[in-house]
Design an enzyme around this catalytic site. Sequence first.
Site, PDB file in Angstrom:
ATOM      1  N   LYS A 150     -41.377 -11.122  -9.188  1.00  0.00           N
ATOM      2  CA  LYS A 150     -41.721 -10.379  -7.996  1.00  0.00           C
ATOM      3  C   LYS A 150     -43.042  -9.641  -8.170  1.00  0.00           C
ATOM      4  CE  LYS A 150     -36.913  -8.941  -7.591  1.00  0.00           C
ATOM      5  NZ  LYS A 150     -36.037  -7.755  -7.709  1.00  0.00           N
ATOM      6  N   GLY A 151     -43.424  -9.419  -9.430  1.00  0.00           N
ATOM      7  CA  GLY A 151     -44.535  -8.535  -9.727  1.00  0.00           C
ATOM      8  C   GLY A 151     -45.842  -8.829  -9.005  1.00  0.00           C
ATOM      9  N   ASP A 190     -49.230 -10.935 -11.847  1.00  0.00           N
ATOM     10  CA  ASP A 190     -49.614  -9.526 -11.960  1.00  0.00           C
ATOM     11  C   ASP A 190     -50.101  -9.209 -13.375  1.00  0.00           C
ATOM     12  OD1 ASP A 190     -46.999 -10.098 -12.754  1.00  0.00           O
ATOM     13  OD2 ASP A 190     -46.305  -8.050 -12.472  1.00  0.00           O
ATOM     14  N   ASP A 249     -49.115 -11.206 -20.524  1.00  0.00           N
ATOM     15  CA  ASP A 249     -48.717 -10.402 -21.672  1.00  0.00           C
ATOM     16  C   ASP A 249     -48.668 -11.322 -22.907  1.00  0.00           C
ATOM     17  OD1 ASP A 249     -47.503  -8.467 -23.269  1.00  0.00           O
ATOM     18  OD2 ASP A 249     -46.049  -7.869 -21.788  1.00  0.00           O
ATOM     19  N   PHE A 265     -47.518   0.778 -21.255  1.00  0.00           N
ATOM     20  CA  PHE A 265     -46.479   0.445 -20.278  1.00  0.00           C
ATOM     21  C   PHE A 265     -47.003   0.766 -18.875  1.00  0.00           C
ATOM     22  CE2 PHE A 265     -41.640   0.035 -20.227  1.00  0.00           C
ATOM     23  CZ  PHE A 265     -41.648  -0.504 -18.942  1.00  0.00           C
ATOM     24  N   VAL A 266     -47.432  -0.268 -18.174  1.00  0.00           N
ATOM     25  CA  VAL A 266     -48.034  -0.056 -16.860  1.00  0.00           C
ATOM     26  C   VAL A 266     -47.073  -0.410 -15.723  1.00  0.00           C
ATOM     27  CG1 VAL A 266     -50.471  -0.216 -17.480  1.00  0.00           C
ATOM     28  CG2 VAL A 266     -49.172  -2.310 -17.093  1.00  0.00           C
ATOM     29  N   ASP A 307     -43.123  -3.139 -12.245  1.00  0.00           N
ATOM     30  CA  ASP A 307     -41.972  -2.227 -12.236  1.00  0.00           C
ATOM     31  C   ASP A 307     -41.575  -1.744 -13.627  1.00  0.00           C
ATOM     32  OD1 ASP A 307     -40.896  -4.793 -13.168  1.00  0.00           O
ATOM     33  OD2 ASP A 307     -38.929  -3.902 -12.867  1.00  0.00           O
ATOM     34  N   ARG A 322     -42.715  -0.284  -7.991  1.00  0.00           N
ATOM     35  CA  ARG A 322     -43.478  -1.437  -7.493  1.00  0.00           C
ATOM     36  C   ARG A 322     -44.340  -1.059  -6.288  1.00  0.00           C
ATOM     37  NH1 ARG A 322     -41.647  -6.221 -10.009  1.00  0.00           N
ATOM     38  NH2 ARG A 322     -39.416  -6.369 -10.402  1.00  0.00           N
TER      39      ARG A 322
HETATM   40  C1  PRP Z   1     -43.751 -10.267 -15.896  1.00  0.00           C
HETATM   41  C2  PRP Z   1     -45.006 -10.860 -15.284  1.00  0.00           C
HETATM   42  C3  PRP Z   1     -45.068 -12.239 -15.889  1.00  0.00           C
HETATM   43  C4  PRP Z   1     -44.448 -12.031 -17.243  1.00  0.00           C
HETATM   44  C5  PRP Z   1     -45.562 -11.894 -18.242  1.00  0.00           C
HETATM   45  O1  PRP Z   1     -42.662 -10.630 -15.119  1.00  0.00           O
HETATM   46  O2  PRP Z   1     -44.952 -10.907 -13.882  1.00  0.00           O
HETATM   47  O3  PRP Z   1     -44.329 -13.180 -15.151  1.00  0.00           O
HETATM   48  O4  PRP Z   1     -43.678 -10.827 -17.207  1.00  0.00           O
HETATM   49  O5  PRP Z   1     -45.037 -11.788 -19.524  1.00  0.00           O
HETATM   50  P1  PRP Z   1     -45.371 -12.842 -20.678  1.00  0.00           P
HETATM   51  O6  PRP Z   1     -46.865 -13.102 -20.636  1.00  0.00           O
HETATM   52  O7  PRP Z   1     -44.961 -12.086 -21.922  1.00  0.00           O
HETATM   53  O8  PRP Z   1     -44.566 -14.074 -20.472  1.00  0.00           O
HETATM   54  P2  PRP Z   1     -41.219  -9.946 -15.216  1.00  0.00           P
HETATM   55  O9  PRP Z   1     -40.354 -10.798 -16.101  1.00  0.00           O
HETATM   56  O10 PRP Z   1     -41.374  -8.508 -15.604  1.00  0.00           O
HETATM   57  O11 PRP Z   1     -40.628 -10.065 -13.724  1.00  0.00           O
HETATM   58  P3  PRP Z   1     -41.122  -9.405 -12.353  1.00  0.00           P
HETATM   59  O12 PRP Z   1     -42.461 -10.042 -12.028  1.00  0.00           O
HETATM   60  O13 PRP Z   1     -40.076  -9.759 -11.362  1.00  0.00           O
HETATM   61  O14 PRP Z   1     -41.253  -7.913 -12.557  1.00  0.00           O
END
Ligand code: PRP
Length: 190
Positions: free
Chosen positions: A50-51, A108, A111, A160-161, A167, A173
Site C-alpha cells: 500500500k505504501g 515508496d 530497502d 525508521f521513516v 506506515d 500513512r
Molecule cells: C515496503 C515497501 C516495499 C518493501 C521494501 O512494503 O513498500 O514493498 O517494503 O522492502 P525490501 O526492499 O526490503 O524488500 P511493506 O511490506 O512495508 O508493505 P506496505 O507497502 O503495504 O506498507
Amino acid sequence: MSEATFMREDMERILLSEEELKEIVARIGKQISDDYRDSTNKLILVSVLKGSVVFMGDLMRAIDIPCYIDFMSVSSYGSGTTSSGVVKIVKDLDTNVIEGADLLIVEDILDSGRTLSYLKKLLSARKPKSIKICTLLDKPERRVVDLKADYVGATIPDAFVVGYGLDYDEKYRNLSYVGILKPSVYGGEA
Ligand code: PRP
C-alpha cells in the site's frame, strides 16, 4: 489536541517536507515524461500497495504523456521488519497482457531490495518491452541484493521513516511529509 499534532509529536524530525516532496515528484514526473515521450509502447505504472499509493497519486499527475496505471499487492514471508525475498502475490495486475509494454514499477521505499528484485523477475517473465523501477526513497545501506532503481526521489539514511504512504503498524500513512519516528514509539533504542 488534534490527531495531526499527536502524530507530529511522534516524529523525531521531518525528513522531507510537503514542499520538498512536491519538488521531488515534479522532477521525477518530468524526467519520466521526457524519457518515455518518444516511445510507441504503452506505458504502465505499476504501484505496489500500500505504501506507494500517495506517491503514485501525485506522480501520475506529474507525468504529461499518456500512461496507464495498475496495482499489485504482495506480502513478504519475512519476520518483523526484514523481508525474506519470498513474496506471495496477494493481488496481481488487472492487465492480463503486458507483453510489449513499458513497465514502470512505482515504490515508496527500496530497502533490502528483495521485494523489488522478486517482482522485477516475475514481471520480466511476462515479456514487457522494458521494465524500470521508480522509488521515492532509497536506503542503499540496507541493500542485500544487487538492485538499483532507475528513478530515485531521495537517498536517505537507515532510519525508521513514516508518512506520505509509509506506515508503522498501518499508522501515519496519511501524513503529508516523511518523518523519522521517535524510537520510543516503536520500542527501539533512543
Ligand atoms: C515496503 C515497501 C516495499 C518493501 C521494501 O512494503 O513498500 O514493498 O517494503 O522492502 P525490501 O526492499 O526490503 O524488500 P511493506 O511490506 O512495508 O508493505 P506496505 O507497502 O503495504 O506498507
